[in-house]
Design an enzyme around this catalytic site. Structure first.
Site, PDB file in Angstrom:
ATOM      1  N   HIS A  49      53.377  59.488  58.130  1.00 56.28           N
ATOM      2  CA  HIS A  49      51.769  59.561  58.324  1.00 56.28           C
ATOM      3  C   HIS A  49      51.585  60.002  59.523  1.00 56.28           C
ATOM      4  O   HIS A  49      52.260  60.181  60.501  1.00 56.28           O
ATOM      5  CB  HIS A  49      51.587  57.994  57.861  1.00 56.28           C
TER       6      HIS A  49
HETATM    7  C1  T46 Z   1      54.062  54.273  63.217  1.00 55.43           C
HETATM    8  C2  T46 Z   1      55.418  54.359  63.057  1.00 55.43           C
HETATM    9  C3  T46 Z   1      56.008  54.654  64.388  1.00 55.43           C
HETATM   10  C4  T46 Z   1      51.705  45.248  60.387  1.00 55.43           C
HETATM   11  O1  T46 Z   1      51.308  44.066  59.418  1.00 55.43           O
HETATM   12  N1  T46 Z   1      51.414  45.209  61.422  1.00 55.43           N
HETATM   13  C5  T46 Z   1      51.785  46.272  62.514  1.00 55.43           C
HETATM   14  O2  T46 Z   1      51.355  46.208  63.514  1.00 55.43           O
HETATM   15  C6  T46 Z   1      52.668  47.406  61.785  1.00 55.43           C
HETATM   16  C7  T46 Z   1      53.034  48.509  62.720  1.00 55.43           C
HETATM   17  C8  T46 Z   1      52.978  47.182  60.511  1.00 55.43           C
HETATM   18  N2  T46 Z   1      52.598  46.244  59.557  1.00 55.43           N
HETATM   19  C9  T46 Z   1      53.080  45.792  58.254  1.00 55.43           C
HETATM   20  C10 T46 Z   1      52.328  47.033  57.500  1.00 55.43           C
HETATM   21  C11 T46 Z   1      53.511  47.192  56.300  1.00 55.43           C
HETATM   22  O3  T46 Z   1      53.076  46.244  55.316  1.00 55.43           O
HETATM   23  O4  T46 Z   1      54.254  46.247  58.152  1.00 55.43           O
HETATM   24  C12 T46 Z   1      54.647  46.905  57.241  1.00 55.43           C
HETATM   25  C13 T46 Z   1      55.609  48.267  57.358  1.00 55.43           C
HETATM   26  O5  T46 Z   1      54.668  49.139  58.219  1.00 55.43           O
HETATM   27  P1  T46 Z   1      54.850  50.895  57.897  1.00 55.43           P
HETATM   28  O6  T46 Z   1      55.253  51.088  56.493  1.00 55.43           O
HETATM   29  O7  T46 Z   1      53.393  51.329  58.350  1.00 55.43           O
HETATM   30  O8  T46 Z   1      55.974  51.112  59.055  1.00 55.43           O
HETATM   31  P2  T46 Z   1      56.614  52.340  59.424  1.00 55.43           P
HETATM   32  O9  T46 Z   1      57.603  52.387  60.154  1.00 55.43           O
HETATM   33  O10 T46 Z   1      56.508  53.496  58.284  1.00 55.43           O
HETATM   34  O11 T46 Z   1      55.391  52.709  60.417  1.00 55.43           O
HETATM   35  C14 T46 Z   1      55.212  52.204  61.623  1.00 55.43           C
HETATM   36  C15 T46 Z   1      53.900  52.216  61.950  1.00 55.43           C
HETATM   37  O12 T46 Z   1      53.210  51.586  60.919  1.00 55.43           O
HETATM   38  C16 T46 Z   1      53.258  53.381  62.424  1.00 55.43           C
HETATM   39  O13 T46 Z   1      52.128  53.099  63.046  1.00 55.43           O
HETATM   40  O14 T46 Z   1      53.590  55.205  63.650  1.00 55.43           O
HETATM   41  O15 T46 Z   1      55.914  53.027  62.744  1.00 55.43           O
END
Ligand code: T46
Length: 126
Positions: A49
């Site tokens: 993303h």
């Molecule tokens: C990014 C990369 C480097 C939250 O509730 N609060 C938060 O601050 C974050 C970051 C995530 N979440 C929840 C949302 C999802 O249910 O944690 C779960 C996993 O998040 P996500 O699928 O977005 O994780 P990544 O590793 O794909 O991405 C993350 C960050 O979301 C993003 O901003 O730049 O790490």
């Protein structure tokens, strides 16, 4: 350029090493949020993303991983394998994190509180 590798100063002495991260000093924004990613399976790709407004700095405080960044003009893969390296990723940059070592702890400093509406999940919308 909306992504850049930063080298943090290491305060080292006979006891070991220390790195200090300060908002609006060696971190070029006010730090609003910190999260870390760990226990990641080796064959997993995270991210896929971009962000509309957020700026973030990714630091492998333990272990290593690779980060692909793509702003549609420039595309690069960085290996984060040292806590003194930080990858600054500004807005409108596609990112994918992969090749996590089993001991990888990827710490992320973010310029804003969590907001799911800041995410761009379609590469074509960059
Ligand atoms: C990014 C990369 C480097 C939250 O509730 N609060 C938060 O601050 C974050 C970051 C995530 N979440 C929840 C949302 C999802 O249910 O944690 C779960 C996993 O998040 P996500 O699928 O977005 O994780 P990544 O590793 O794909 O991405 C993350 C960050 O979301 C993003 O901003 O730049 O790490």
């Amino acid at each position: 350029m909306n992504f850049k590798l930063l080298d943090f100063q290491i305060f080292g002495d006979e006891r070991g090493s220390l790195i200090s991260l300060e908002g609006n000093k060696n971190i070029p924004f006010e730090i609003k949020r910190v999260y870390y990613i760990y226990d990641t399976k080796n064959d997993v790709v995270r991210g896929k993303h971009a962000h509309k407004n957020f700026q973030q700095i990714l630091i492998a405080v333990s272990g290593s991983c690779k980060i692909l960044v793509d702003n549609k003009k420039d595309k690069k893969i960085y290996e984060l394998d040292n806590p003194s390296k930080g990858l600054l990723i500004k807005n409108n940059v596609w990112r994918e994190m992969f090749d996590f070592s089993s001991d990888c702890v990827l710490m992320v400093l973010a310029s804003d509180n969590y907001d799911k509406d800041d995410y761009i999940y379609e590469y074509g919308e960059l």
